[in-house]
Write an enzyme that holds these catalytic residues in place. Sequence first.
Site, short mmCIF file in Angstrom:
data_model
loop_
_atom_site.label_atom_id
_atom_site.label_comp_id
_atom_site.label_asym_id
_atom_site.label_seq_id
_atom_site.Cartn_x
_atom_site.Cartn_y
_atom_site.Cartn_z
N LYS A 137 141.92 85.37 115.45
CA LYS A 137 140.54 85.81 115.33
C LYS A 137 140.56 87.30 115.01
O LYS A 137 141.60 87.95 115.18
CB LYS A 137 139.75 85.53 116.62
CG LYS A 137 140.21 86.33 117.83
CD LYS A 137 139.25 86.09 118.97
CE LYS A 137 139.49 87.06 120.10
NZ LYS A 137 138.57 86.86 121.21
N GLU A 193 140.11 84.67 135.33
CA GLU A 193 139.77 85.73 134.38
C GLU A 193 139.12 85.10 133.15
O GLU A 193 139.59 84.10 132.65
CB GLU A 193 141.08 86.43 133.98
CG GLU A 193 140.91 87.53 133.00
CD GLU A 193 139.92 88.57 133.49
OE1 GLU A 193 140.18 89.19 134.52
OE2 GLU A 193 138.86 88.74 132.84
N PHE A 194 138.04 85.71 132.69
CA PHE A 194 137.32 85.14 131.54
C PHE A 194 137.34 86.07 130.34
O PHE A 194 136.56 85.89 129.40
CB PHE A 194 135.87 84.83 131.93
CG PHE A 194 135.74 83.91 133.12
CD1 PHE A 194 135.91 82.54 132.97
CD2 PHE A 194 135.49 84.42 134.38
CE1 PHE A 194 135.84 81.69 134.06
CE2 PHE A 194 135.40 83.58 135.49
CZ PHE A 194 135.57 82.22 135.33
N CYS A 233 144.94 80.52 124.38
CA CYS A 233 144.17 79.98 125.51
C CYS A 233 143.53 78.63 125.24
O CYS A 233 143.94 77.62 125.82
CB CYS A 233 143.11 80.98 125.92
SG CYS A 233 143.83 82.57 126.37
N LYS A 239 137.42 77.98 135.49
CA LYS A 239 138.07 78.55 134.32
C LYS A 239 138.38 77.49 133.27
O LYS A 239 138.05 77.64 132.09
CB LYS A 239 139.35 79.27 134.76
CG LYS A 239 140.25 79.72 133.65
CD LYS A 239 139.58 80.74 132.79
CE LYS A 239 140.28 80.87 131.47
NZ LYS A 239 140.66 82.19 131.13
C1 UGA Z 1 139.03 82.53 125.23
C2 UGA Z 1 137.70 82.52 126.01
O1 UGA Z 1 136.62 82.84 125.12
C3 UGA Z 1 137.75 83.56 127.15
O2 UGA Z 1 136.56 83.50 127.90
C4 UGA Z 1 138.96 83.23 128.04
O3 UGA Z 1 139.10 84.16 129.08
C5 UGA Z 1 140.22 83.26 127.19
O4 UGA Z 1 140.10 82.30 126.13
C6 UGA Z 1 141.38 82.91 128.08
O5 UGA Z 1 141.43 81.78 128.56
O6 UGA Z 1 142.19 83.78 128.39
P1 UGA Z 1 140.06 84.14 123.34
O7 UGA Z 1 141.21 83.17 123.27
O8 UGA Z 1 140.33 85.59 123.40
O9 UGA Z 1 139.15 83.81 124.62
O10 UGA Z 1 139.19 83.88 122.04
P2 UGA Z 1 137.75 83.32 121.68
O11 UGA Z 1 136.87 84.44 121.31
O12 UGA Z 1 137.28 82.36 122.68
O13 UGA Z 1 138.10 82.52 120.34
C7 UGA Z 1 138.99 81.40 120.38
C8 UGA Z 1 139.13 80.77 119.02
O14 UGA Z 1 137.92 80.10 118.67
C9 UGA Z 1 139.40 81.75 117.87
O15 UGA Z 1 140.41 81.19 117.05
C10 UGA Z 1 138.10 81.83 117.13
O16 UGA Z 1 138.25 82.10 115.77
C11 UGA Z 1 137.54 80.42 117.35
N1 UGA Z 1 136.07 80.33 117.24
C12 UGA Z 1 135.28 81.01 118.11
C13 UGA Z 1 135.51 79.55 116.25
O17 UGA Z 1 136.21 78.91 115.44
N2 UGA Z 1 134.14 79.47 116.17
C14 UGA Z 1 133.33 80.13 117.01
O18 UGA Z 1 132.10 80.01 116.90
C15 UGA Z 1 133.90 80.92 118.02
#
Ligand code: UGA
Length: 442
Positions: free
Chosen positions: A332, A154-155, A269, A213
Site C-alpha cells: 500500500k 494493537e490496531f 497482517c 483484534k
Molecule cells: C491492518 C489494519 O488496517 C490495522 O488496523 C491493523 O492494526 C493492522 O492491519 C495489523 O493487524 O497490524 P495495514 O496492514 O497496515 O493495517 O494496512 P491496511 O491499511 O489495512 O491495508 C491492508 C491492505 O488492504 C492493503 O494492501 C491495501 O491496499 C488494501 N486495501 C485497503 C484495499 O485494497 N482497499 C481498501 O479499500 C483498503
Amino acid sequence: MSNRIAVFGTGYLGATHAACMAELGHEVVGVDVDISKLAKLESGEVPFYEPGLEEVLKRNIANGRLRFSSSYHEAAEFADVHFVGVGTPQKRGEYAADLTYVNAVVDTLAPLLTRPALIVGKSTVPVGTAQKLANRVREIAPAGNEVELVWNPEFLREGYAVQDTLHPDRLVLGVDRQSEGWAEQIIREVYAQLLNEEIPLLVTDLATAELVKTAANAFLATKISFINAMSEVCEAAGADVSLLADAIGHDARIGRRFLNAGIGFGGGCLPKDIRAFMARAGELGADQALTFLREVDAINMRRRTRMVELTREALGGSLLGASVAVLGAAFKPDSDDVRDSPALNIAGQIQLQGANVTVYDPKAMENSKALFPTLNYATEAQEACRGADIILVLTEWKEFRQLDPRSIDGIVRKRMIIDGRNCLDANLWRQSGWTFRGLGRN
Ligand code: UGA
C-alpha cells in the site's frame, strides 16, 4: 506520572510503540535479539519507512527517555511494565500463526521477574494464547502471582503508525479473570494522556481482547473482498465499481472507507490474520462460523490473477516479449513493506509468463529487490515507463495518482495503462489519447 517500560520486539509495532511510549513521557527500553536493528534504532534511524516515526525516535533518544538493548536481564531489572510486540507470522505450509517469537519472549523474560510486574501482550495471537501465557508466567516467574499478564491488542496501520498509537480510536484491555484490578490501574497510568483525550478504554476478559483484534481485521478484509466481488460483477455487467462504492458508501451504515476496489489486500497482517483465524476456529470446533473467510481470501487472490489476465488481453493475447512497466511494489502507499504485496506478486507472475517487467516504487525498492531479484528495477517512474508496451499502476502512491500523461507520452512504445487501484482519472488519460482500463470499470 512516568512509568518504566520495556518493549520487546522492534519491528513496525514494537519500534513505534517504544518511541510513542517515550513520547508520552515514560522511560522506555526497546529490546530485540536483532543487534543490527538495535544499532540502527540507537543511532536514530528507523529500519523501515514510516512517516513521522524518525522524529519521535530521535527526539526521545536525545531527551534520554528512550534507549535500546539486547539484554533481557537489563529490561527485567529496569522496567515494571513489559510490552510484547513481536511478530506472529503465518506458519510455513499451514494457515495457523507461528507463536515461536511470543513464546520465546515470555519464556526468557518471566524467569527474570523477581518483583511485581505487568506483562502486556500486543501481538496478534489466536484466541486462548493469552490465558495459557498468563498461567505459564505465574508458574515460571520467581515473583509468581505478583506478575500479571494482560492483553492490549494493537490496531495501528502502517503509514499512520504514530498517529494511530498516540490517537487510537479505542484502547482494548483484556484481563485475567483472577486479576485483582491493579493491572488495569497501571494501564490507565501508562495511557493517561490518551484517556484524558476521552479515547475509550474497553476492559474485557483475555479471550475477548484477543478476538477483538482478529475480528476487526477479518471485518476489514471482508469489506475489501465484498467490493472486489462487486467489481467482478461490474466487469461482467458493464458497470463501474468506483461509482457503485461512492453511492453505497453514502449510507452511513455502510460507509465509504475500505471500499476501494482493485488488486486487493496484502501486507503482513490481513492475509495471515484471516487464515490464522480460520485455523483457530477449526481447533475450537467453530470452523463453520468462518468458512466465509475462505471466500474472502479466494476473492482477494482472484484479483491478482484478473490483473494478469487483463494485462494479457490488453497486449493482444500474449505476454511473451512485452515490455511492462509496473508502478508500485509496496502492499500500500506510504509503506516500504512488500510482505504478500499484490503488486509485487502480479509483477512476478507477468515476468514468469515471458514479459520483460520493470518496477518502480518510491520507497520499496530495496525490499522488492531482496524478495524478487529477477525483476528489472528503475530509479524513477519515467525510467520504468521508457519503451513500455503497457503501464500498470499497482500501488496508489501520490506520485502516481498525480502522474501527467503528457510527461510520458513520448517515451512509451504504446500509450496503454491499467489502473489496478482505481486511483487515476480515467477521463484525463483518455483525453490525452491513452487506452485506459481499470479493474471493475467499464
Ligand atoms: C491492518 C489494519 O488496517 C490495522 O488496523 C491493523 O492494526 C493492522 O492491519 C495489523 O493487524 O497490524 P495495514 O496492514 O497496515 O493495517 O494496512 P491496511 O491499511 O489495512 O491495508 C491492508 C491492505 O488492504 C492493503 O494492501 C491495501 O491496499 C488494501 N486495501 C485497503 C484495499 O485494497 N482497499 C481498501 O479499500 C483498503
